[in-house]
Design an enzyme around this catalytic site. Structure first.
Site, PDB file in Angstrom:
ATOM      1  N   HIS A 166      44.657  34.473  43.733  1.00  0.00           N
ATOM      2  CA  HIS A 166      44.408  33.055  43.995  1.00  0.00           C
ATOM      3  C   HIS A 166      44.446  32.800  45.498  1.00  0.00           C
ATOM      4  O   HIS A 166      45.183  33.486  46.222  1.00  0.00           O
ATOM      5  CB  HIS A 166      45.507  32.179  43.363  1.00  0.00           C
ATOM      6  CG  HIS A 166      45.382  31.998  41.891  1.00  0.00           C
ATOM      7  ND1 HIS A 166      46.395  32.323  41.021  1.00  0.00           N
ATOM      8  CD2 HIS A 166      44.390  31.502  41.127  1.00  0.00           C
ATOM      9  CE1 HIS A 166      46.019  32.042  39.779  1.00  0.00           C
ATOM     10  NE2 HIS A 166      44.802  31.541  39.821  1.00  0.00           N
ATOM     11  N   CYS A 253      53.280  28.230  41.988  1.00  0.00           N
ATOM     12  CA  CYS A 253      52.628  28.127  40.668  1.00  0.00           C
ATOM     13  C   CYS A 253      53.529  27.585  39.564  1.00  0.00           C
ATOM     14  O   CYS A 253      53.040  27.183  38.518  1.00  0.00           O
ATOM     15  CB  CYS A 253      52.057  29.470  40.276  1.00  0.00           C
ATOM     16  SG  CYS A 253      53.221  30.791  40.433  1.00  0.00           S
TER      17      CYS A 253
HETATM   18  C1  CIR Z   1      47.861  34.598  35.918  1.00  0.00           C
HETATM   19  O1  CIR Z   1      47.382  35.711  36.167  1.00  0.00           O
HETATM   20  O2  CIR Z   1      47.168  33.620  35.692  1.00  0.00           O
HETATM   21  C2  CIR Z   1      49.361  34.465  35.890  1.00  0.00           C
HETATM   22  N1  CIR Z   1      49.969  35.652  35.377  1.00  0.00           N
HETATM   23  C3  CIR Z   1      49.901  34.172  37.248  1.00  0.00           C
HETATM   24  C4  CIR Z   1      49.447  32.862  37.775  1.00  0.00           C
HETATM   25  C5  CIR Z   1      49.966  32.575  39.134  1.00  0.00           C
HETATM   26  N2  CIR Z   1      49.526  31.301  39.545  1.00  0.00           N
HETATM   27  C6  CIR Z   1      49.456  30.918  40.805  1.00  0.00           C
HETATM   28  O3  CIR Z   1      49.703  31.699  41.722  1.00  0.00           O
HETATM   29  N3  CIR Z   1      49.073  29.679  41.028  1.00  0.00           N
END
Ligand code: CIR
Length: 262
Positions: A166, A253
């Site tokens: 991201h 997140c």
């Molecule tokens: C994913 O791969 O979507 C989740 N395991 C981790 C999301 C992390 N989100 C973020 O950094 N905003």
């Protein structure tokens, strides 16, 4: 006068046991649930200690990654936007957030086409930067820019380097004028009006910091980055994130944060 990071509200979701099966790049080991839950608990306490009341949602076992609430919605004092997460297993997460967003916001807009993850959105005082990534496509980014304009926000679309999940995996705001970024993102055009501090060698994983009020929350195994921020006269709070990091996640997140308009 309240500053850009003086949030008055936050939303977080407790991890369900299924969280250990969350998405990750590659085939890394599952995190340990109890440790992950304790990291989440410490994180929520850190937001509360910064003076932000946290609306803590119940776990959603059907959505292993739903603990990462940031990816399914965007929130501002002016209103909220339900996003369209780009990973198929996360597509249903936005709908889960609708009830809580409707409780907090008079205006809830919905992204209707393409895909966009909140992890790809960096809000700065001047503009909202949308990073194109494996999860956020151009259709989603352009539709989101239109919705943001309805909230009075200027959007800038940028590319996230292909090696980075991201946009915000590789950067985070330190203060209103300064962004912390990994070396590959330091030259990002959208940072032109900001001062850019680059993560020290070996501490690229530190970039996903979270500024709340006067403090910067940072993972607890990045001493050089922590020193660099403290030398600016900014208090840091080091949080354990080893298990959460196994799911490619960091500090931004696990919550949605905003300052309510008076
Ligand atoms: C994913 O791969 O979507 C989740 N395991 C981790 C999301 C992390 N989100 C973020 O950094 N905003």
């Amino acid at each position: 006068m309240p500053g850009f990071f003086d949030f008055t509200h936050a939303i977080a979701r407790l991890p369900g046991r299924s969280a250990v099966h969350g998405l990750r790049d590659g085939s890394g080991a599952d995190p340990d649930f109890e440790t992950l839950a304790s990291e989440h608990h410490v994180y929520v306490e850190a937001l509360q200690a910064a003076g932000i009341p946290v609306d803590l949602l119940l776990p959603e076992e059907g959505f292993p990654d739903s603990v990462f609430v940031e990816d399914a919605a965007l929130v501002f004092g002016e209103g909220a936007i339900l996003l369209r997460p780009g990973a198929p297993s996360r597509a249903g997460e936005a709908a889960l957030l609708l009830p809580v967003l409707e409780r907090h916001f008079d205006l809830v807009l919905t992204l209707e086409e393409g895909h966009a993850d909140g992890g790809d959105i960096l809000a700065t005082p001047d503009a909202v930067i949308i990073g194109l990534s494996h999860r956020t496509d151009r259709t989603g980014a352009e539709s989101l820019a239109v919705l943001l304009s309805r909230l009075g926000k200027k959007a800038v679309i940028e590319q996230t380097p292909a090696s980075i999940l991201h946009f915000k995996t590789g950067c985070g705001m330190i203060d209103e004028e300064t962004v912390l970024a990994v070396p590959e993102m330091a030259g990002c055009g959208a940072f032109n009006s900001l001062r850019v501090l680059v993560t020290p060698k070996g501490e690229e994983g530190a970039a996903n910091i979270l500024r709340v009020g006067s403090r910067v929350l940072i993972g607890d195994h990045w001493p050089k980055t922590r020193d660099m921020i403290e030398r600016l006269g900014i208090e840091t709070v080091a949080l354990p994130v080893a298990e959460i990091a196994k799911l490619d996640a960091g500090l931004s997140c696990m919550s949605l944060r905003w300052r309510a308009r008076l």
